[in-house]
Scaffold this motif. Structure first.
Motif, short mmCIF file in Angstrom:
data_model
loop_
_atom_site.label_atom_id
_atom_site.label_comp_id
_atom_site.label_asym_id
_atom_site.label_seq_id
_atom_site.Cartn_x
_atom_site.Cartn_y
_atom_site.Cartn_z
N ARG A 114 0.68 -1.02 0.25
CA ARG A 114 -0.19 -0.09 0.26
C ARG A 114 0.80 1.62 -0.10
O ARG A 114 0.68 2.24 -0.08
CB ARG A 114 -0.86 0.55 0.95
N CYS A 115 2.00 0.98 0.07
CA CYS A 115 3.10 2.19 0.08
C CYS A 115 3.35 2.85 -1.31
O CYS A 115 3.49 1.93 -1.91
CB CYS A 115 4.59 1.67 0.47
N VAL A 116 3.17 4.20 -2.22
CA VAL A 116 3.21 4.45 -2.99
C VAL A 116 4.87 4.81 -3.36
O VAL A 116 5.82 5.51 -2.75
CB VAL A 116 2.92 5.78 -3.25
N LEU A 117 5.73 3.96 -4.64
CA LEU A 117 6.45 4.26 -4.74
C LEU A 117 6.93 5.58 -5.57
O LEU A 117 8.19 6.55 -5.86
CB LEU A 117 6.93 2.71 -5.48
N SER A 118 5.97 6.06 -6.55
CA SER A 118 6.02 6.43 -8.20
C SER A 118 4.84 7.40 -8.17
O SER A 118 3.78 6.37 -7.98
CB SER A 118 6.71 6.54 -8.94
N ASN A 119 4.18 8.38 -8.16
CA ASN A 119 3.01 8.65 -8.22
C ASN A 119 3.54 10.53 -9.08
O ASN A 119 3.92 11.46 -9.24
CB ASN A 119 2.51 9.61 -7.02
N VAL A 120 3.30 9.91 -10.81
CA VAL A 120 3.57 11.22 -12.03
C VAL A 120 2.42 11.17 -12.54
O VAL A 120 1.63 10.58 -12.78
CB VAL A 120 4.37 10.49 -12.97
N ILE A 121 2.27 12.86 -12.74
CA ILE A 121 0.84 12.89 -13.11
C ILE A 121 1.35 14.44 -13.92
O ILE A 121 2.02 15.51 -13.84
CB ILE A 121 0.25 14.51 -12.08
N ILE A 122 0.64 14.52 -15.42
CA ILE A 122 1.50 15.83 -16.72
C ILE A 122 -0.06 16.28 -16.63
O ILE A 122 -1.35 15.90 -17.35
CB ILE A 122 2.06 14.85 -18.05
N ARG A 123 -0.32 17.06 -16.39
CA ARG A 123 -0.96 18.16 -16.95
C ARG A 123 -1.06 18.23 -17.85
O ARG A 123 -0.22 19.47 -17.94
CB ARG A 123 -1.37 18.84 -15.92
N GLN A 124 -2.70 18.44 -18.34
CA GLN A 124 -2.68 19.33 -19.99
C GLN A 124 -3.11 20.25 -19.95
O GLN A 124 -3.81 21.10 -19.70
CB GLN A 124 -3.40 18.58 -21.12
N ARG A 125 -2.26 21.28 -19.67
CA ARG A 125 -2.54 22.95 -19.12
C ARG A 125 -3.29 23.75 -20.59
O ARG A 125 -3.97 24.34 -20.09
CB ARG A 125 -1.38 23.83 -18.85
N ILE A 126 -3.29 23.38 -21.91
CA ILE A 126 -3.98 23.29 -22.94
C ILE A 126 -5.26 23.57 -22.46
O ILE A 126 -6.26 25.13 -23.85
CB ILE A 126 -3.35 22.35 -24.34
N HIS A 127 -5.63 23.28 -22.67
CA HIS A 127 -7.09 22.94 -21.90
C HIS A 127 -8.18 24.39 -22.23
O HIS A 127 -8.89 24.84 -21.35
CB HIS A 127 -7.98 21.92 -20.99
N LYS A 128 -6.65 25.46 -21.04
CA LYS A 128 -7.47 26.45 -20.40
C LYS A 128 -7.81 27.38 -21.39
O LYS A 128 -8.42 28.36 -20.58
CB LYS A 128 -6.12 26.72 -19.06
N GLN A 129 -7.10 27.27 -22.59
CA GLN A 129 -7.86 28.76 -23.37
C GLN A 129 -9.14 28.56 -24.27
O GLN A 129 -9.39 29.04 -24.41
CB GLN A 129 -6.46 28.43 -24.18
#
Length: 343
Positions: free
Chosen positions: A25-40
């Protein structure tokens, strides 16, 4: 000695490309790539989100494996979001997960996105108090797509007690933010500008909704009517009162949510309450629940750390791991779905 399971979780239900690896139950890695383009565009464009998931997934997976300091052949299973969500992005994630499962010759585990938000509470140290909620407990699941009160009897035995009759709370936040001239996503901006605001400056009435259900369309109408009326007299009304408007909106929504959850605790006799979903990161909502729990000693409150409140791969990985432990595996024939199915 029991083997320590390593599971990779892939989340692509909307515009965040998220991959996580957990061991037990231990997180070894947690990668998030956010798509900023939708803001426009003022909201998520599914076609663009799908193309960017195709671009980012392999990068996110490689980063997750590297950060976890493991070899890909050490992974025991692949879990991924099957739904609900945007079909295009879900199909990209599903295709990638199936390919990874076949390539590594390891089991495939499908995950219900809403259920995963709730089960994020079982990631090691995912709660603010670093403990797991005992069964049964109630969960207020609040996000951009859902507003639910769920009775959680076991990991995969959940019952929806109440839901929204119209907009989700996250959608209501975004639409009200747009009325105030704020960009997308509006919820975090409302939260930000409310910090220095007076939450009692503007009064809004609460809808009369039976049972444990919610409605936010009336509040949106009240805000729109107030803003339009005031702007006719003062074109700078919103600018002058932005912080107070944001604080007042957040306060009334937090009160609405808390009142319904309180009603649910009295109806069920369950006083263990968890919050889940992206909107559970909202500071005013958290403050309301924390203060109420301090005054009512019967209550046990479980708040996710903010990195596990918004969409993330860790919640998908933990749900997959829990399914693996119960030997609930899936075939390659599974198909993504857009609408929430019953648990």
């Amino acid at each position: 000695m029991k083997k320590k399971l390593i599971v990779i979780g892939i989340e692509s239900s909307c515009d965040d490309t998220a991959v996580s690896i957990i061991k037990n139950r231990c997180v070894l890695s947690n990668v998030i790539i956010r798509q900023r383009i939708h803001k426009q565009y003022g909201g998520v464009v599914p076609e663009i989100a799908s193309r960017l998931h195709e671009k980012y997934l392999i990068l996110a997976v490689n980063k997750a494996i590297s950060y976890a300091s493991i070899n890909k052949n050490q992974i025991d299973a692949v879990s991924f979001t099957l739904g609900p969500g945007l079909i295009g992005p879900l199909l990209v994630g599903a295709s990638f997960a199936k390919s990874l499962s076949m390539g590594l010759k390891i089991p495939l585990l499908t995950v219900n996105h809403v259920q995963a938000h709730i089960l994020a509470h079982f990631i090691q140290n995912a709660n603010m108090n670093n403990t797991y909620p005992e069964f049964p407990f109630l969960c207020l699941m609040i996000s951009g797509g859902h507003t639910l009160i769920v009775r959680v009897n076991d990991f995969f035995q959940m019952e929806i007690l109440g839901s929204t009759l119209d907009d989700s709370v996250g959608d209501a936040f975004d639409k009200i933010a747009r009325m105030l001239g704020l960009s997308y996503p509006g919820g975090p901006l409302l939260d930000h500008f409310s910090i220095n605001g007076y939450s009692k400056k503007f009064r809004f009435s609460k809808p009369s909704v039976k049972g444990l259900n919610f409605s936010f369309s009336g509040l949106k109408s009240q805000v729109l009517q107030l803003v339009n009326k005031k702007l006719q007299k003062d074109s700078f009304f919103v600018k002058k009162n932005l912080s107070d408007l944001c604080a007042s909106v957040q306060n009334i929504i937090a009160e609405m949510l808390l009142e319904k959850v309180l009603k649910a605790t009295l109806k069920t006799g369950i006083f263990r309450v968890a919050l889940a979903g992206g909107v559970s990161a909202n500071n005013e909502i958290r403050r309301h629940f924390i203060l109420f729990a301090r005054k009512n000693k019967k209550w046990e409150i479980f708040l996710p750390k903010k990195e596990y409140a918004t969409d993330n791969g860790a919640m998908i990985a933990i749900t997959g791991l829990l399914k693996y432990e119960k030997k609930i595996f899936d075939s390659m024939n599974v198909t993504p779905y857009s609408k929430l199915k019953t648990f």
